[in-house]
Scaffold this motif. Structure first.
Motif, short mmCIF file in Angstrom:
data_model
loop_
_atom_site.label_atom_id
_atom_site.label_comp_id
_atom_site.label_asym_id
_atom_site.label_seq_id
_atom_site.Cartn_x
_atom_site.Cartn_y
_atom_site.Cartn_z
N SER A 39 -0.97 -7.87 -4.38
CA SER A 39 -1.45 -7.04 -5.49
C SER A 39 -0.63 -5.75 -5.61
CB SER A 39 -2.93 -6.74 -5.32
OG SER A 39 -3.22 -6.48 -3.97
N GLY A 40 0.43 -5.66 -4.79
CA GLY A 40 1.29 -4.48 -4.85
C GLY A 40 2.23 -4.54 -6.04
N SER A 41 3.05 -3.50 -6.16
CA SER A 41 4.00 -3.45 -7.26
C SER A 41 5.09 -4.50 -7.06
CB SER A 41 4.63 -2.07 -7.31
OG SER A 41 5.37 -1.87 -6.13
N GLN A 42 5.90 -4.71 -8.07
CA GLN A 42 6.99 -5.68 -7.98
C GLN A 42 7.94 -5.33 -6.83
OE1 GLN A 42 8.88 -5.72 -11.78
NE2 GLN A 42 7.32 -7.03 -12.70
N GLY A 43 8.22 -4.03 -6.71
CA GLY A 43 9.11 -3.58 -5.65
C GLY A 43 8.54 -3.91 -4.29
N GLU A 44 7.26 -3.66 -4.14
CA GLU A 44 6.61 -3.94 -2.86
C GLU A 44 6.64 -5.44 -2.57
OE1 GLU A 44 2.70 -2.22 -2.58
OE2 GLU A 44 2.20 -3.46 -0.85
N GLN A 45 6.39 -6.26 -3.60
CA GLN A 45 6.40 -7.70 -3.39
C GLN A 45 7.79 -8.20 -3.00
OE1 GLN A 45 4.46 -10.09 -6.39
NE2 GLN A 45 3.00 -8.47 -6.83
N ALA A 46 8.81 -7.66 -3.68
CA ALA A 46 10.18 -8.08 -3.37
C ALA A 46 10.54 -7.66 -1.94
CB ALA A 46 11.16 -7.47 -4.37
N ALA A 47 10.14 -6.43 -1.59
CA ALA A 47 10.43 -5.94 -0.24
C ALA A 47 9.71 -6.79 0.80
CB ALA A 47 10.01 -4.48 -0.13
N LEU B 580 10.37 3.87 -5.63
CA LEU B 580 9.34 4.45 -4.79
C LEU B 580 8.74 3.39 -3.85
CD1 LEU B 580 7.75 7.05 -4.17
CD2 LEU B 580 6.10 6.37 -5.94
N ALA B 581 8.49 2.18 -4.41
CA ALA B 581 7.92 1.09 -3.62
C ALA B 581 8.86 0.68 -2.50
CB ALA B 581 7.62 -0.10 -4.51
N ASN B 586 10.40 0.48 3.17
CA ASN B 586 11.43 0.75 4.16
C ASN B 586 10.88 1.59 5.30
OD1 ASN B 586 13.48 -0.69 3.10
ND2 ASN B 586 14.29 0.98 1.86
N VAL B 587 10.02 2.54 4.95
CA VAL B 587 9.43 3.38 5.99
C VAL B 587 8.55 2.54 6.91
CG1 VAL B 587 7.91 5.34 6.43
CG2 VAL B 587 9.55 5.43 4.56
N GLU B 600 -0.71 1.83 13.36
CA GLU B 600 -0.10 3.13 13.68
C GLU B 600 0.71 3.65 12.50
OE1 GLU B 600 0.63 2.63 18.47
OE2 GLU B 600 2.03 1.77 17.05
N VAL B 601 1.41 2.70 11.83
CA VAL B 601 2.23 3.10 10.70
C VAL B 601 1.34 3.67 9.60
CG1 VAL B 601 3.75 2.27 8.87
CG2 VAL B 601 4.02 1.41 11.19
N LEU B 602 0.22 2.97 9.33
CA LEU B 602 -0.68 3.43 8.28
C LEU B 602 -1.30 4.77 8.66
CD1 LEU B 602 -2.33 0.08 7.25
CD2 LEU B 602 -0.67 1.41 5.98
N ALA B 603 -1.58 4.93 9.97
CA ALA B 603 -2.17 6.17 10.44
C ALA B 603 -1.22 7.35 10.23
CB ALA B 603 -2.56 6.05 11.90
N ASP B 604 0.09 7.02 10.23
CA ASP B 604 1.09 8.07 10.01
C ASP B 604 1.14 8.52 8.55
OD1 ASP B 604 1.69 7.96 12.62
OD2 ASP B 604 3.62 6.94 12.41
N GLY B 605 0.33 7.89 7.73
CA GLY B 605 0.23 8.32 6.35
C GLY B 605 1.33 7.79 5.44
N VAL B 606 1.76 6.55 5.69
CA VAL B 606 2.79 5.97 4.82
C VAL B 606 2.16 5.61 3.48
CG1 VAL B 606 4.28 3.99 4.50
CG2 VAL B 606 4.12 5.07 6.72
#
Lengths: 160, 606
Positions: A39-47, B580-581, B586-587, B600-606
């Motif tokens: 349900s994420g954005s296109q960029g997120e899905q591609a990543a 942005l996505a 990547n982070v 842990e990653v989510l806890a770091d506020g990504v």
């Protein structure tokens, strides 16, 4: 080139804890799998798709001892199969005898040889551990050439 | 009844059905009289009305020439693929040429032509209607379906007005449904024998991870074949040659009697095979000997699947039976003998696939992460090399999504374009494999033969479907490669059919879409706000202002509620949000590479 060990957060060594490999693979899959970013954005899905494909590749490479050894040897800057083509002579003799015996074998016999060839392959992979410890890159390449030969025999047996 | 917005659909050869998850529990959709199964059967009337399901099936005997069964067997196939089946198909099949050598298979019924995709869409629409017209679905396919067959199924879903969230494999779906009941870890073999297709999948279950190790199958083996074997035997005794008779009435009666005989023999030792001019008694032993060659074939596929997983029958902890044909006692006995253990039969074999598809639909739409499904590609993918050999780029049973690359070059001096054929299959010679399509990479600068380095990349997504890209490395020419499918509908044809279907739909499709876009927009804007707070500083000024403009436009469109404007604003927003996505993913990844867990990653506020 990508480092499959690094990708899965595992120490770069040939003797691998298979349970740790499995855990690392599943943890990373759970984080990046496209199912969970649907349900994420296109960029997120591609990543998500690209990262999962990379995780899958790293896992497949490290799981198979032959591919793991090939990968590690390359990372260590060892010679390619084109650079060092040698196979240990005693092994070659052993394989020629094995091929002859397989040709004469019936279906049940072939199954027996398949099992034996698998065990032989395991022995060969165990033998790589001290070679990697010593950093004998040419020695490793020769053993991998032998392993490739044996894997060819196994594939023929399986496809028969 | 609650109306689900997301469903799982089992689009079967003989029957189709939907299921959905309610309060965490999957349930099949039933009609007022409690029937879940919609017969995958269509009946066309001269006045233009089309009956679907039970009503169509009931007309089959009275009006065989206007009734069509087993459309699934035609999906994604060429006329050449179907040659062995033609004697059994009472309708005329034609292949029409489209642009660039693409061919489209059509079924002729009463002078009208339909693609298998359109026919399947009619069945899907009926199933969808019964479920209260949900807009999103996971649709199942046999695990052994190739790329073209998956594509055809997805197109059928689109034509039926569905947003197809995912194509998933039937045996995997079944394992998912069973996994809800059986806890623990181990190796599971799924033996899935349906009306027209057979699959065997070997899975490894480890605390809520369903990992497919291997799959094998035959997209032309199922209950239909058993009916035909019974039909042929009876016809032979009647002195009729089935391969030449064109008597639709007789064929339909034979088929109907054969199916009834087969079903009756699952619960009694003898059964009467009766048509108006012929009658005989079949014993269960007779049926068993007719079925034996088919079951042998299916078990051979199981053996191959186990081999690919490097396992033996003794390593299998659980066996699951799926598909209506596994009700036959002989099938159960042979499968039990092969694996050396009694198979699970506690879930209804006709419903288990839809239940599993519903679970997957719920995972995809709800974002829950308590189950992870890792599936594989059933058949190798590759390109044709010089001399017609197959260069495999992705091996069968590779976990999806996956990528693979190969290098290609030119054969002639100053060649500026190359044409590459894409195949799927296990044979060394491409001619024996399935041609999926071809692509042309042009714009290669003139160079001596063999000098250009064309890197071809295959990407298989989680649906098991392929995308291809190519790049000439020396010049950096990344000509856009559009893969031309060798067969089936083009994207624009699908879009046209989708539009037609929407126009004819007696429902407020637009209003529903507006609601969806609003919901989607809200969550996207919400995500954006959080992501901007965390990483906004890493964007360029242009990227940042593009996001500001597009998000403002999206907000306006959301409050106005005009569908085309909303669609446009949404598409524009998706585009500018991409950097942005990617930054955000990547982070997450680099944190993962440092060995952190997702929590842990989510806890770091990504």
């Amino acid at each position: 080139m990508i480092d499959c060990f690094e990708r899965l957060g595992l120490p770069r060594r040939f003797s691998l804890d298979l349970t740790a490999l499995e855990t690392a693979f599943l943890d990373r899959s759970r984080a990046v799998h496209p199912d969970f970013h649907h349900s994420g954005s296109q960029g997120e899905q591609a990543a998500a798709e690209a990262l999962t494909a990379a995780v899958n590749e790293a896992y497949t490479t490290l799981k198979d001892p032959f591919r793991r050894a090939e990968h590690l040897l390359t990372l260590l800057g060892g010679p390619s199969a084109a650079e060092v083509k040698e196979i240990p002579p005693a092994f070659l003799m052993e394989m020629m005898d094995l091929r002859e015996e397989i040709e004469r074998a019936d279906a049940a016999g072939k199954l027996k040889y398949e099992k034996a060839a698998r065990q032989r392959l395991d022995v060969l992979f165990n033998g790589l551990v001290p070679l990697f410890d010593r950093g004998d890159l040419i020695g490793i390449r020769k053993e991998l050439n032998a392993a490739k030969y044996l894997r060819g025999i196994l594939r023929d047996l399986r496809d028969a | 009844m609650t109306t689900p917005t997301v469903v799982g659909i089992d689009l079967g050869t003989t029957n189709s059905l939907a299921a959905f998850v309610l309060n965490g529990v999957p349930e099949v959709v039933r009609d007022a009289s409690g029937n879940a199964l919609v017969p995958s059967c269509l009946s066309f009337h001269p006045d233009g009305t089309v009956l679907v399901g039970r009503a169509a099936r009931e007309r089959a005997l009275a009006d065989p020439t206007h009734t069509i069964f087993s459309v699934k067997r035609l999906m994604g196939r060429t006329l050449a693929d179907l040659q062995p089946d033609l004697p059994h198909i009472p309708h005329q099949l034609v292949e029409r040429d489209a642009e660039a050598g693409r061919k489209v298979l059509r079924v002729t019924i009463d002078g009208r032509e339909f693609t298998p995709e359109e026919l399947s869409a009619m069945i899907l629409k009926e199933v969808r209607k019964r479920a209260g017209n949900p807009t999103k679905a996971v649709i199942t396919v046999p695990a052994y379906f190739d790329d073209a067959q998956r594509q055809a199924t997805r197109d059928a879903g689109r034509i039926a007005g569905l947003d197809v969230l995912r194509i998933i494999n039937e045996p995997t779906a079944a394992a998912l449904a069973y996994g809800l009941h059986t806890k623990g870890t181990g190796v599971v073999a799924v033996y899935d024998l349906g009306g027209g297709t057979f699959d065997c999948s070997i899975l490894q279950l480890t605390d809520s991870v369903f990992k497919v190790l291997s799959t094998n199958g035959d997209t032309h083996l199922g209950g239909d074949d058993f009916d035909r074997a019974i039909m042929s035997m009876a016809a032979k005794e009647m002195g009729i040659d089935l391969t030449t008779t064109k008597d639709a009435w007789l064929l339909q009666h034979l088929r109907d009697a054969a199916e009834k005989t087969k079903i009756a023999l699952s619960s009694s030792e003898t059964a009467e095979f009766a048509i108006p001019d012929f009658r005989r008694t079949f014993t269960r032993a007779e049926l068993d000997s007719l079925l034996a060659p088919f079951i042998d074939r299916s078990l051979e596929k199981c053996r191959k699947a186990l081999r690919d997983a490097e396992l033996t029958p003794a390593d299998v902890n659980e066996v699951v039976l799926v598909g209506g044909s596994t009700r036959i006692p002989f099938v159960r006995r042979r499968v039990a003998e092969f694996f050396g253990r009694t198979p699970h039969t506690d879930l209804n074999p006709d419903e288990v696939v839809a239940l599993g598809a519903a679970v997957q639909a719920d995972i995809l739409s709800s974002g829950r992460r308590d189950r992870l499904l890792l599936d594989v590609i059933p058949l190798s993918l590759g390109v044709e090399t010089l001399g017609g050999a197959m260069d495999r780029i992705i091996e069968r049973n590779t976990t999806v999504p996956c990528t693979g690359t190969t290098r290609y070059s030119t054969h002639k001096d100053n060649q500026t374009a190359i044409l590459v054929n894409i195949y799927q299959g296990e044979r060394e010679v491409v001619a024996a494999n399935k041609l999926l399509g071809q692509f042309k990479l042009s714009g290669i600068p003139p160079m001596p033969a063999g000098f250009p380095v064309v890197l071809i990349t295959f990407r298989v997504d989680a649906n098991g479907m392929l995308r291809v890209s190519a790049k000439e490395e020396r010049s950096g020419v990344e000509a856009a490669v559009e893969v031309k499918a060798a067969h089936g509908l083009s994207q624009s044809e699908v879009e046209r059919l989708v539009l037609e279907s929407v126009e004819h739909a007696h429902e407020d499709f637009a209003a529903r879409r507006v609601i969806e876009f609003r919901r989607k927009g809200e969550s996207a804007l919400d995500h954006m706000t959080k992501a901007l707070a965390a990483h906004g500083d890493k964007l360029t000024h242009e990227q940042r202002s593009a996001i500001d403009v597009a998000s403002a436009e999206l907000r306006v469109a959301m409050s106005a509620g005009d569908l085309p404007t909303l669609e446009q604003a949404n598409a524009a927003f998706e585009k500018v949000i991409l950097p942005l996505a990617e930054l955000q993913m990547n982070v997450v990844t680099s944190a993962l590479l440092r060995g952190k867990t997702e929590g842990e990653v989510l806890a770091d506020g990504v």
